[in-house]
Motif scaffolding. Sequence first.
Motif, PDB file in Angstrom:
ATOM      1  N   THR A 167       0.733  -1.207  -0.143  1.00 14.52           N
ATOM      2  CA  THR A 167      -0.035  -0.006   0.207  1.00 14.52           C
ATOM      3  C   THR A 167       0.904   1.271   0.101  1.00 14.52           C
ATOM      4  OG1 THR A 167      -0.103   0.313   2.498  1.00 14.52           O
ATOM      5  CG2 THR A 167      -1.720  -1.375   1.079  1.00 14.52           C
ATOM      6  N   ILE A 168       0.188   2.217  -0.599  1.00 18.21           N
ATOM      7  CA  ILE A 168       0.844   3.664  -0.451  1.00 18.21           C
ATOM      8  C   ILE A 168       1.620   3.958   0.849  1.00 18.21           C
ATOM      9  CG2 ILE A 168       0.688   5.938  -0.650  1.00 18.21           C
ATOM     10  CD1 ILE A 168       1.034   4.319  -3.487  1.00 18.21           C
ATOM     11  N   GLY A 169       0.599   3.794   1.862  1.00 20.48           N
ATOM     12  CA  GLY A 169       0.892   3.982   3.373  1.00 20.48           C
ATOM     13  C   GLY A 169       2.313   3.451   3.709  1.00 20.48           C
ATOM     14  N   GLY A 170       2.318   2.130   3.540  1.00 24.61           N
ATOM     15  CA  GLY A 170       3.452   1.194   3.904  1.00 24.61           C
ATOM     16  C   GLY A 170       4.695   1.519   3.348  1.00 24.61           C
ATOM     17  N   ILE A 171       4.679   1.937   1.875  1.00 23.25           N
ATOM     18  CA  ILE A 171       5.543   2.231   1.188  1.00 23.25           C
ATOM     19  C   ILE A 171       6.297   3.530   1.713  1.00 23.25           C
ATOM     20  CG2 ILE A 171       6.214   3.275  -1.385  1.00 23.25           C
ATOM     21  CD1 ILE A 171       4.097   0.957  -2.356  1.00 23.25           C
ATOM     22  N   LEU A 172       5.436   4.218   1.895  1.00 23.23           N
ATOM     23  CA  LEU A 172       5.809   5.574   2.560  1.00 23.23           C
ATOM     24  C   LEU A 172       6.568   5.607   3.837  1.00 23.23           C
ATOM     25  CD1 LEU A 172       2.973   8.232   1.312  1.00 23.23           C
ATOM     26  CD2 LEU A 172       5.322   7.699   0.371  1.00 23.23           C
ATOM     27  N   ALA A 173       6.046   4.902   4.638  1.00 23.60           N
ATOM     28  CA  ALA A 173       6.469   4.509   6.116  1.00 23.60           C
ATOM     29  C   ALA A 173       7.808   4.038   6.261  1.00 23.60           C
ATOM     30  CB  ALA A 173       5.491   3.690   6.947  1.00 23.60           C
ATOM     31  N   THR A 174       7.955   2.950   5.127  1.00 22.95           N
ATOM     32  CA  THR A 174       9.349   2.504   4.945  1.00 22.95           C
ATOM     33  C   THR A 174      10.323   3.065   3.987  1.00 22.95           C
ATOM     34  OG1 THR A 174       8.417   0.753   3.412  1.00 22.95           O
ATOM     35  CG2 THR A 174       8.236   0.107   5.877  1.00 22.95           C
ATOM     36  N   ASN A 175       9.857   4.278   3.289  1.00 23.89           N
ATOM     37  CA  ASN A 175      10.622   4.813   2.304  1.00 23.89           C
ATOM     38  C   ASN A 175      11.163   3.698   1.248  1.00 23.89           C
ATOM     39  OD1 ASN A 175      11.627   6.737   0.730  1.00 23.89           O
ATOM     40  ND2 ASN A 175      13.602   6.726   1.909  1.00 23.89           N
ATOM     41  N   ALA A 176      10.266   2.658   1.002  1.00 27.64           N
ATOM     42  CA  ALA A 176      10.340   1.610   0.024  1.00 27.64           C
ATOM     43  C   ALA A 176      10.588   2.161  -1.634  1.00 27.64           C
ATOM     44  CB  ALA A 176       9.406   0.441  -0.014  1.00 27.64           C
ATOM     45  N   SER A 177      11.676   1.485  -2.177  1.00 27.16           N
ATOM     46  CA  SER A 177      11.885   1.983  -3.637  1.00 27.16           C
ATOM     47  C   SER A 177      12.096   0.828  -4.312  1.00 27.16           C
ATOM     48  CB  SER A 177      12.866   3.227  -3.652  1.00 27.16           C
ATOM     49  OG  SER A 177      14.233   2.576  -3.142  1.00 27.16           O
ATOM     50  N   GLY A 178      12.503   0.949  -5.499  1.00 30.08           N
ATOM     51  CA  GLY A 178      13.159  -0.102  -6.413  1.00 30.08           C
ATOM     52  C   GLY A 178      14.166   0.438  -7.395  1.00 30.08           C
ATOM     53  N   PRO A 179      14.322  -0.405  -8.482  1.00 35.05           N
ATOM     54  CA  PRO A 179      15.132   0.028  -9.478  1.00 35.05           C
ATOM     55  C   PRO A 179      15.110   1.420 -10.002  1.00 35.05           C
ATOM     56  CG  PRO A 179      14.926  -1.973  -9.871  1.00 35.05           C
ATOM     57  CD  PRO A 179      13.971  -1.716  -8.935  1.00 35.05           C
TER      58      PRO A 179
END
Length: 475
Positions: A167-179
């Motif tokens: 989810t967008i919230g989880g991605i932001l909370a963990t600052n997840a990213s990719g290539p």
Amino acid sequence: MPPPGLAARLGWPFRRYGFGANFLFLEEQSLMGDFASFIAALQEQLPQTAVLLDSATLQRYAVDEMQPRAVIVPSSTDEAAQTVALAHQYQVSLLPRGGGTHLGLGGVPKSLEAVIELTRLSRLLEHEAADLTCQVEAGITLAALQRQLAIRGQRLALDPPHAEQATIGGILATNASGPRRLRYGTARDLVIGLRTIQADGEIARSGGRVVKNVAGYDLNKLYIGSLGTLAIIVEANFKLHPLPAAERTLLLTFPAVTDAMRLVSAVLGSVLTPTAIELLDGNAARAIATRAGLSLPANGYTLAFDFEGSLSAIHRQMDETRLLARQHGALMGEDLQGAEQEAFWEAVRAQTSGELTCKATMLITSIAAYLQFAEQLCRRLNLEMAAVAHAGSGIVYLELHPAEVSSELLEALRLLRQQAQEGKGSLVIERAPTALKRQIDVWGPVGSDFPLMQRIKQRFDPGGIFVKGRFVGGL
């Protein structure tokens, strides 16, 4: 008696405390810290909010083998805010959750009373295509958002793993990213505004809805990557990018990692503009090939260059990259496009989320030496390693096997962290079995800025409502 600050706010010993049309009546006896009373108040005041208490559900929501006592699923931002306000009143700790794809990140929680899941907050609220911006609720998955944005020929340029579930919230909370972070940056570069729920249930805004918003302190960057320790992200405003006209991937193989990284430096120092540059060792290439149904070299190192834009621009950049590659001893590989290309990049992203995965950050010029060190170390300690690197961003993901706690594994992690630190970098254990987390600090030693982090946590969450123990230094 309740804490003095709360008593003043609620009007102790007796005062009606309102949430819209709903009211909670406080008797003279204190209900603080009473979990059963918290649940009863939650069910009475917020009947639309799902409160899950059955053991099978609680087991599915366990974090590091710790089961919550309840799972709360609000259906709106107001319900989520009222839930947090009740948790604050009864001193019940909350762990925010989205799709659960990044719950492996962080230390073992000190306690786990209630999980608040935000997946029902899943709307695309606004899409201003002419301005290349959008406003979304935090519970929408990245894949669902991308499908809606694609209707207008746009996208959010974030590509962490597991887009269908994250989810967008989880991605932001963990600052997840990719290539794609090489070209487009991370969430901190794409978020222009946030709506958050503070520890007392108040709803706050930071940033704005336009790209050129520069007024005030940039609190967005404080919330992003804070693992839900300061506030719960419930809405986000993003700047968007047009979908590219075309995309192609160039694969090159090198017998030595030093040659591969010399090419990376040459490309970064040129006018070429790849969207992503990924470096795969033989073990990672083998796993990715199996997952994607492709044939990739199992020996040496593979470099994958992703290019986007018009076909003419892509072909020119690929030709120039091949020319540079020949000068650095590369073996020419195939070009990927269409379904094969999509499967390849999906497999690359998935390779960064194994059972035991470390994320090391360092200078780009240190990657080759670091991987050589890691290979030699794992051979000496009889461990298996698969490596994927965002080669243009200075990030190396190491998947280690076996993941069971052993003196060899603990020694390997200690030396890998030490080597990263000596290269002016760091190492975080992003995913690990709980037994291993209890033996080692997944974040590593705190820095000189830790006292400031403690003061920020105290300021934003003085009552410790958001679960402690998972973030840096046990915050």
